[in-house]
Design an enzyme around this catalytic site. Structure first.
Site, PDB file in Angstrom:
ATOM      1  N   HIS A  54       7.150  -7.214  -2.331  1.00 22.27           N
ATOM      2  CA  HIS A  54       7.076  -6.485  -1.168  1.00 22.27           C
ATOM      3  C   HIS A  54       7.999  -6.931   0.097  1.00 22.27           C
ATOM      4  CE1 HIS A  54       3.512  -4.485  -2.398  1.00 22.27           C
ATOM      5  NE2 HIS A  54       2.459  -5.578  -2.409  1.00 22.27           N
ATOM      6  N   LYS A  94       0.979  -1.282   0.091  1.00 23.09           N
ATOM      7  CA  LYS A  94       0.027   0.005  -0.153  1.00 23.09           C
ATOM      8  C   LYS A  94       1.039   1.319  -0.029  1.00 23.09           C
ATOM      9  CE  LYS A  94      -3.398  -1.109  -0.617  1.00 23.09           C
ATOM     10  NZ  LYS A  94      -3.742  -1.709  -2.079  1.00 23.09           N
ATOM     11  N   SER A 128      -5.043   2.247   4.264  1.00 21.28           N
ATOM     12  CA  SER A 128      -4.987   1.686   3.052  1.00 21.28           C
ATOM     13  C   SER A 128      -5.258   0.074   2.920  1.00 21.28           C
ATOM     14  CB  SER A 128      -3.988   2.280   2.353  1.00 21.28           C
ATOM     15  OG  SER A 128      -3.834   1.888   0.950  1.00 21.28           O
TER      16      SER A 128
HETATM   17  P1  A3P Z   1      -5.106   4.603  -0.856  1.00 22.43           P
HETATM   18  O1  A3P Z   1      -5.812   3.390  -0.126  1.00 22.43           O
HETATM   19  O2  A3P Z   1      -4.517   5.697   0.299  1.00 22.43           O
HETATM   20  O3  A3P Z   1      -5.882   5.327  -1.734  1.00 22.43           O
HETATM   21  P2  A3P Z   1      -0.225  -0.187  -3.837  1.00 22.43           P
HETATM   22  O4  A3P Z   1      -0.145   0.136  -5.124  1.00 22.43           O
HETATM   23  O5  A3P Z   1       1.021  -0.360  -3.114  1.00 22.43           O
HETATM   24  O6  A3P Z   1      -1.305  -1.318  -3.322  1.00 22.43           O
HETATM   25  O7  A3P Z   1      -0.880   0.976  -3.101  1.00 22.43           O
HETATM   26  C1  A3P Z   1      -2.165   1.464  -3.182  1.00 22.43           C
HETATM   27  C2  A3P Z   1      -2.288   2.615  -2.683  1.00 22.43           C
HETATM   28  O8  A3P Z   1      -1.633   3.746  -3.551  1.00 22.43           O
HETATM   29  C3  A3P Z   1      -3.841   3.414  -2.680  1.00 22.43           C
HETATM   30  O9  A3P Z   1      -3.852   4.176  -1.472  1.00 22.43           O
HETATM   31  C4  A3P Z   1      -3.972   4.338  -3.873  1.00 22.43           C
HETATM   32  O10 A3P Z   1      -5.033   4.909  -4.110  1.00 22.43           O
HETATM   33  C5  A3P Z   1      -2.634   4.886  -3.839  1.00 22.43           C
HETATM   34  N1  A3P Z   1      -2.275   5.223  -5.466  1.00 22.43           N
HETATM   35  C6  A3P Z   1      -2.237   4.373  -6.499  1.00 22.43           C
HETATM   36  N2  A3P Z   1      -1.938   5.440  -7.675  1.00 22.43           N
HETATM   37  C7  A3P Z   1      -1.841   6.477  -7.175  1.00 22.43           C
HETATM   38  C8  A3P Z   1      -1.647   7.807  -7.917  1.00 22.43           C
HETATM   39  N3  A3P Z   1      -1.655   7.861  -9.091  1.00 22.43           N
HETATM   40  N4  A3P Z   1      -1.646   8.872  -6.830  1.00 22.43           N
HETATM   41  C9  A3P Z   1      -1.949   8.736  -5.524  1.00 22.43           C
HETATM   42  N5  A3P Z   1      -2.212   7.708  -4.994  1.00 22.43           N
HETATM   43  C10 A3P Z   1      -1.970   6.401  -5.882  1.00 22.43           C
END
Ligand code: A3P
Length: 297
Positions: A111, A48, A141
């Protein structure tokens, strides 16, 4: 929660003291002996922290901003997940199987904490981009993700989830150990250590760092295009980045691209929970150069 649904979710196991979903621990030796190539790029994060975001940026950097090329497949196909394994009923190959057949240059998601990364990456001097995100936003998240991703163990109540996060009992272990482990080893190898909060603050500046690290030559016009295409709103409506093609994620519970903000933790953590995080920050980071932002101006 019905029985069938519960049974389809993974249970926790561990590797060298690091908790992980039991499926991911399967065939561990095969993962540790993974055959690397010198031009592999490893994209490493605690869950996340912005994995999908850094993936899309690097794919655009590698393809000199070719948005159509980046539409060739969803993120989870373009960036095989090194330690990924699910039960046969999910009908998906393991990360290692996919990677062994993949043409170079490969962009690989992991990860894993620093100490569990297959040694082959260091022996071949592979480049690594690590993205860190503050623990308070991560836990929020991660919780919503646990609710909607049916391959994850069910997260249970918010209160117990926060306690388990603080105790380092969630998948991939202690967030503090993870960010510290990568930070303390970043100068031993070609590792670019980035922060989600910096990307939110000034994406153009962070994209330029990535381009320099990957030794690419990209025009300002293309950089603008990359920044535009990797904004939260663009990625949320992009089927190749929003995980809408993956049936094991139930996006009616919570969208994969949920809020994409710095500071959403303020809407979820009680004062006492937030103070428990602060105490662990003090314990682990006092006297270290590693610092996290929890809000942006
Ligand atoms: P949130 O749940 O806080 O919205 P991962 O890809 O490591 O699983 O992380 C997912 C998190 O990164 C989510 O956070 C998602 O919304 C955020 N995320 C993905 N793309 C993004 C972007 N372009 N800008 C900002 N946050 C982003």
């Amino acid at each position: 929660m019905d029985d069938v649904h519960e049974k389809s979710r993974g249970k926790m196991s561990s590797v060298e003291g690091v908790p992980m979903v039991e499926y991911f621990v399967a065939n561990w030796e095969e993962k540790q002996n993974f055959e690397t190539r010198p031009d592999d790029l490893l994209l490493a994060t605690y869950p996340k922290a912005g994995t999908t975001w850094i993936q899309e940026i690097t794919d655009l950097v590698y393809s000199n901003g070719d948005v159509n090329f980046c539409q060739r497949a969803p993120s989870y196909i373009r960036f095989p997940f090194l330690e990924f394994t699910v039960p046969p009923s999910f009908n998906r190959q393991s990360g290692v199987d996919i990677l062994n057949k993949m043409e170079s240059p490969r962009m690989i998601k992991t990860h894993l904490p620093y100490q569990l990364v297959p040694k082959g990456f260091w022996e071949k001097d592979c480049k690594v981009i690590y993205v860190a995100r503050n623990a308070k936003d991560i836990v929020v998240s991660y919780y919503y993700f646990g609710l909607m991703d049916e391959t994850e163990p069910h997260p249970g109540t918010w209160e117990t989830y926060v306690e388990r996060f603080l105790a380092g009992k969630l998948g991939w272990g202690s967030w503090w150990d993870h960010v510290k482990g990568w930070w303390e080893n970043k100068d031993k190898h070609p590792i670019l250590y980035l922060f989600y909060e910096d990307m939110k603050e000034n994406l153009q500046r962070e994209v330029q760092k990535i381009i320099k690290f990957l030794e690419k030559d990209i025009s300002d016009e293309v950089i603008d295009k990359i920044v535009h295409h990797t904004s939260f709103d663009s990625m949320k409506t992009n089927k190749m980045t929003n995980y809408s093609t993956l049936p094991s994620m139930n996006q009616s519970i919570s969208p994969f691209l949920r809020k994409g903000e710095v500071g959403d933790w303020k809407n979820h953590l009680t004062v006492a929970q937030s103070e428990a995080f602060d105490a662990l920050y003090d314990k682990h980071f006092t006297g270290r150069s590693l610092k996290f932002k929890h809000t942006l101006p």
